[in-house]
Write an enzyme that holds these catalytic residues in place. Structure first.
Site, PDB file in Angstrom:
ATOM      1  N   TYR A   9      -4.942   9.805   2.410  1.00  0.00           N
ATOM      2  CA  TYR A   9      -4.649   8.388   2.679  1.00  0.00           C
ATOM      3  C   TYR A   9      -5.938   7.637   3.005  1.00  0.00           C
ATOM      4  O   TYR A   9      -6.247   6.600   2.396  1.00  0.00           O
ATOM      5  CB  TYR A   9      -3.646   8.284   3.831  1.00  0.00           C
ATOM      6  CG  TYR A   9      -3.469   6.879   4.376  1.00  0.00           C
ATOM      7  CD1 TYR A   9      -2.809   5.896   3.641  1.00  0.00           C
ATOM      8  CD2 TYR A   9      -3.966   6.534   5.647  1.00  0.00           C
ATOM      9  CE1 TYR A   9      -2.650   4.608   4.148  1.00  0.00           C
ATOM     10  CE2 TYR A   9      -3.809   5.248   6.158  1.00  0.00           C
ATOM     11  CZ  TYR A   9      -3.153   4.298   5.399  1.00  0.00           C
ATOM     12  OH  TYR A   9      -2.997   3.016   5.903  1.00  0.00           O
ATOM     13  N   ALA A  47       0.853  -1.197   0.000  1.00  0.00           N
ATOM     14  CA  ALA A  47       0.000   0.000   0.000  1.00  0.00           C
ATOM     15  C   ALA A  47       0.884   1.240   0.000  1.00  0.00           C
ATOM     16  O   ALA A  47       2.100   1.149   0.207  1.00  0.00           O
ATOM     17  CB  ALA A  47      -0.889   0.018   1.252  1.00  0.00           C
TER      18      ALA A  47
END
Ligand code: NAP
Length: 293
Positions: free
Chosen positions: A131, A66
């Site tokens: 995010y 990620a």
């Protein structure tokens, strides 16, 4: 699903904080993990991913890769969305093509943090940071794709061996200073990466699919976590609480993001140990901290 002998491709498994713990846990369970970094295979390149999966022919696909730099994401929105929102459904398509389980991780930062009770898996994401929004988009993409062997595990406040993390940072700061200030008005559930890895395997063994929340039991603030770590290391450094307003960051973080673990407990019959217990293992065993003078 029994894990013994299964081949498991783990994106992020070679260099990621959680990925390395997953690699260990699968190996200990008798599976054959294939840990990968971005150098081995770029998840932004679907052709490269397809070629790798054709070659390795896994029984399970795990995405622990990620974009995880929360503040930097505010300036690198495109990269955060590419990795966290666009890539996961493309990986799930590859898993679906082979009809193998797809395990993906998300975050407590998909929540705004305006609740005072733990976030359940039924609460709607309402992130405030790039995010968090990108991770929530990744979840949504997976749910929209609707591949029925998809498991999404939201975790929070990760610490553990293998990659620099909040606890390790605090302890190294404590070695050079006699005073630190740490934010005391953000509350969450610390998660020890090896425990998250073990409990991921518990979920897979129960053929769990859909969204789960996973962390160590209990809750604290960043200041609470830092203080507990410093106490375990017998550090003489004083840690003083400060409000978020005293420590400006680019990304807005949730004030409260404790995860409700009841779905995990009901499915597996296991209650994760407390974060204090897990922290003790990390500080005293993994980091082998001797008293700091
Ligand atoms: N850390 C936390 O506190 C936290 C909290 C909640 C949720 N989570 C979630 O938990 C999961 C794991 O996080 P983490 O902290 O373990 O991550 P991490 O330590 O930052 O590791 C990220 C991994 O992703 C890999 N990666 C990055 N770009 C890639 C690409 N283009 N292709 C293939 N691999 C790529 C990295 O490989 P390279 O080393 O080669 O770049 C690295 O192995 C993520 O989904 C994260 O959102 C983390």
């Amino acid at each position: 699903m029994h894990l013994k002998g299964l081949t498991v491709v783990i994106f992020g498994g070679k260099t990621g904080l959680l990925g390395q713990a997953l690699t260990d846990a699968f190996r200990k369970a008798g599976a054959k993990p294939i840990p990968l970094s971005s150098v081995d295979c770029d998840i932004l390149n679907p052709l490269e991913v397809e070629r790798l999966l054709d070659k390795k022919d896994p029984d399970l696909l795990v995405n622990a890769a990620a974009y995880t730099q929360v503040d930097q994401a505010e300036d690198e929105e495109e990269m955060a969305f590419a990795l966290n929102a666009t890539a996961p459904p493309l990986l799930a398509v590859q898993a679906a093509k082979r009809y193998i389980p797809f395990i993906h991780y998300s975050t407590d930062f998909v929540f705004k943090g305006d609740k005072q009770t733990p976030y359940s898996v039924y609460d709607e994401p309402n992130a405030t940071s790039v995010y968090g929004i990108s991770k929530a988009d990744g979840e949504r993409g997976l749910l929209k794709l609707g591949y029925d062997r998809t498991l999404i595990i939201r975790i929070s406040w990760l610490f553990g061996p293998g990659r620099i993390n909040f606890v390790e940072k605090i302890l190294s700061l404590c070695e050079g200073r006699d005073k630190l200030t740490v934010v005391d008005d953000q509350t969450g559930s610390p998660s020890y990466a090896p425990d998250i890895a073990t409990h991921t395997l518990n979920l897979i063994e129960h053929d769990a699919t859909g969204i789960y929340h996973l962390a160590n039991s209990g809750e604290t603030t960043w200041c609470g976590l830092a203080t507990a770590a410093a106490d375990l290391a017998k550090s003489a450094c004083t840690i003083d609480p400060v409000p978020t307003s005293a420590y400006t960051t680019k990304a807005i973080r949730p004030a409260y993001s404790v995860l409700d673990l009841s779905k995990f407990i009901e499915t597996t019959g296991i209650t994760p140990r407390t974060w204090e217990d897990a922290l003790k293992t990390y500080v005293l065993k993994d980091l082998k901290k001797q008293p700091i003078h």
